[in-house]
Design an enzyme around this catalytic site. Sequence first.
Site, PDB file in Angstrom:
ATOM      1  N   PHE A   1       0.582  -1.007   0.068  1.00  0.00           N
ATOM      2  CA  PHE A   1      -0.078   0.079   0.226  1.00  0.00           C
ATOM      3  C   PHE A   1       0.848   1.371   0.419  1.00  0.00           C
ATOM      4  O   PHE A   1       1.736   1.566   0.686  1.00  0.00           O
ATOM      5  CB  PHE A   1      -0.736  -0.463   1.263  1.00  0.00           C
ATOM      6  CG  PHE A   1      -1.730   0.937   1.019  1.00  0.00           C
ATOM      7  CD1 PHE A   1      -3.648   0.436   0.494  1.00  0.00           C
ATOM      8  CD2 PHE A   1      -1.362   1.944   2.208  1.00  0.00           C
ATOM      9  CE1 PHE A   1      -4.270   1.923   0.836  1.00  0.00           C
ATOM     10  CE2 PHE A   1      -2.893   3.041   2.555  1.00  0.00           C
ATOM     11  CZ  PHE A   1      -4.262   2.548   1.429  1.00  0.00           C
ATOM     12  N   GLY A   2       1.228   1.887  -0.939  1.00  0.00           N
ATOM     13  CA  GLY A   2       1.549   3.169  -1.511  1.00  0.00           C
ATOM     14  C   GLY A   2       0.934   4.717  -0.596  1.00  0.00           C
ATOM     15  O   GLY A   2       0.037   5.085  -1.759  1.00  0.00           O
TER      16      GLY A   2
ATOM     17  N   GLU B   1      -0.771   4.472  10.184  1.00  0.00           N
ATOM     18  CA  GLU B   1      -2.410   4.597   9.935  1.00  0.00           C
ATOM     19  C   GLU B   1      -3.168   5.117  11.495  1.00  0.00           C
ATOM     20  O   GLU B   1      -4.032   5.280  12.259  1.00  0.00           O
ATOM     21  CB  GLU B   1      -2.508   3.481  10.454  1.00  0.00           C
ATOM     22  CG  GLU B   1      -1.601   2.459   9.634  1.00  0.00           C
ATOM     23  CD  GLU B   1      -2.082   0.890   9.197  1.00  0.00           C
ATOM     24  OE1 GLU B   1      -3.848   0.676   9.253  1.00  0.00           O
ATOM     25  OE2 GLU B   1      -1.528  -0.063   8.314  1.00  0.00           O
TER      26      GLU B   1
ATOM     27  N   GLN C   1       3.614  -5.359  45.868  1.00  0.00           N
ATOM     28  CA  GLN C   1       3.031  -4.557  45.404  1.00  0.00           C
ATOM     29  C   GLN C   1       2.855  -3.890  43.854  1.00  0.00           C
ATOM     30  O   GLN C   1       1.955  -3.552  43.009  1.00  0.00           O
ATOM     31  CB  GLN C   1       2.094  -4.159  46.232  1.00  0.00           C
ATOM     32  CG  GLN C   1       1.466  -5.063  47.328  1.00  0.00           C
ATOM     33  CD  GLN C   1       1.180  -3.743  48.079  1.00  0.00           C
ATOM     34  OE1 GLN C   1       1.365  -2.488  48.965  1.00  0.00           O
ATOM     35  NE2 GLN C   1       0.314  -4.612  49.138  1.00  0.00           N
TER      36      GLN C   1
ATOM     37  N   ARG D   1      12.697 -13.973  39.164  1.00  0.00           N
ATOM     38  CA  ARG D   1      13.526 -13.496  39.744  1.00  0.00           C
ATOM     39  C   ARG D   1      13.118 -13.087  40.782  1.00  0.00           C
ATOM     40  O   ARG D   1      12.118 -12.648  41.813  1.00  0.00           O
ATOM     41  CB  ARG D   1      13.491 -12.207  39.572  1.00  0.00           C
ATOM     42  CG  ARG D   1      14.463 -10.590  39.616  1.00  0.00           C
ATOM     43  CD  ARG D   1      15.805 -11.265  39.354  1.00  0.00           C
ATOM     44  NE  ARG D   1      16.568  -9.507  39.887  1.00  0.00           N
ATOM     45  CZ  ARG D   1      17.293  -9.855  40.297  1.00  0.00           C
ATOM     46  NH1 ARG D   1      18.929 -10.993  39.970  1.00  0.00           N
ATOM     47  NH2 ARG D   1      18.384  -9.227  39.953  1.00  0.00           N
TER      48      ARG D   1
ATOM     49  N   ALA E   1      17.233  -4.222  35.058  1.00  0.00           N
ATOM     50  CA  ALA E   1      18.709  -4.530  33.748  1.00  0.00           C
ATOM     51  C   ALA E   1      18.442  -5.414  32.887  1.00  0.00           C
ATOM     52  O   ALA E   1      19.103  -5.357  31.547  1.00  0.00           O
ATOM     53  CB  ALA E   1      19.901  -4.504  34.898  1.00  0.00           C
TER      54      ALA E   1
ATOM     55  N   ILE F   1       6.747   2.696   3.773  1.00  0.00           N
ATOM     56  CA  ILE F   1       5.972   1.549   2.568  1.00  0.00           C
ATOM     57  C   ILE F   1       6.640  -0.153   3.080  1.00  0.00           C
ATOM     58  O   ILE F   1       7.625  -0.073   3.169  1.00  0.00           O
ATOM     59  CB  ILE F   1       6.583   1.384   1.430  1.00  0.00           C
ATOM     60  CG1 ILE F   1       5.956   3.055   0.910  1.00  0.00           C
ATOM     61  CG2 ILE F   1       5.166   0.579   1.037  1.00  0.00           C
ATOM     62  CD1 ILE F   1       4.230   3.602   1.736  1.00  0.00           C
ATOM     63  N   SER F   2       5.539  -0.135   3.869  1.00  0.00           N
ATOM     64  CA  SER F   2       5.961  -1.940   4.789  1.00  0.00           C
ATOM     65  C   SER F   2       6.055  -3.163   3.292  1.00  0.00           C
ATOM     66  O   SER F   2       5.292  -2.452   2.225  1.00  0.00           O
ATOM     67  CB  SER F   2       4.587  -2.373   5.730  1.00  0.00           C
ATOM     68  OG  SER F   2       4.894  -1.634   7.024  1.00  0.00           O
TER      69      SER F   2
END
Length: 400
Positions: free
Chosen positions: A123-124, A363, A279, A268, A340, A157-158
């Site tokens: 799509f362009g 979009e 919390q 962890r 980290a 453009i994808s």
Amino acid sequence: MNFDFTEEQMQLRKAVRQFVDREIIPHIRKWDRQGYIDPTIYKKLAKLGLMGVCIPERYGGSGMDYNSLAIVCEELERGDTALRTAVSVHTGLNSLTLLQWGTEEQKRKYLIPQAKGEKIGAFGLTEPVAGSDVANIRTKAEKVADGYVLTGQKTWISLCDVADHFIVFAYTDRSKKHHGISAFIVERGMNGFSSKAIKGKLGIRAGNTGELFFDQVKVPKENLLGKEGEGFKIAMSALDNGRFTVAAGAVGLINACLEASVKYCHERETFGKPIAKHQLVQQMIANMEAGLQMSRLLVYRAGELKNQGKRNTRETSLAKWQACDFANKAADDAVQIHGAYGYSDEYPVERYLRNSKAPVIYEGTREIHTIMQAEYVLGLRKDKPIDKTLPPWEGNGDRN
């Protein structure tokens, strides 16, 4: 409205999830680093019927409903945004637009091979000076005896280097402003057409995104999509479809953030206990869950309107805006939960955060959708009936 999934939809979700776990997740870290995705993945998606999931069977598709398309996009983005983007552009922006606006000849020539996954569509619309301001595009189409000559450029453009067919928007009469924009089907092999990938993106690095160039590209008159001057309407209707798939994908990204964070919360320990018992960590997990559930409801509400062939611009806009914002916040919190380690691609959450930003922009930016929703509420915006509505789902039974 029935919120229960059909047996077919549950099987579809299972199949796509298994595909993602097998074909995407083991490779995506490498693909993301390389800025590349194995092109055979599109053939594998086609083999599962996912390149034409909601296209009617008579046009080569799987004939499923629009919420089945949402399920596909949700599960694909759980693997990576690049895969969902490919389906969004190919199906949401291109194929559904051909289904809605194309002639029977155009559907047989372009839609059928796309729905089967034999060809890829893109799509362009966006240009270097025209994103949200669609009427500011510069690409022009000069009418000649047997067609049109396109000159101009598109960007962001994808599937720019992957797609075989493009729906391209250009001015045929600039004096009429947005009423002078027309839509054309352009094939990659046409003389004067070229594409170039954009490198150095923040996110969606595995996906192919770039520029299209039109240097006196001759397009036959039968490749005009709709009528002259209908391009703006066609583009807006296409965005209703594309935004729906983006919203559904955002649901998948929220789910991916939640899954990764829950797993890490139980692994962890800090201050002598799992971080799942802190919390403020629980607060972030709760917010992800709330965003997930609210986004799903908005997406499937829009999908039901599509199933009925009803106008859904307002509902799809709200779903896209909220789901993408929730996804961006969920990704940010997921990195925070990982501390980290969230800053390293040893864990997927840093990729989720990078990927989550683009859908907030493309979009329809967050700001565009905010204005749209305010104008609807204030009575300043009303949707006018369009000449050609999206065909309702052709399946059997009433799913409302």
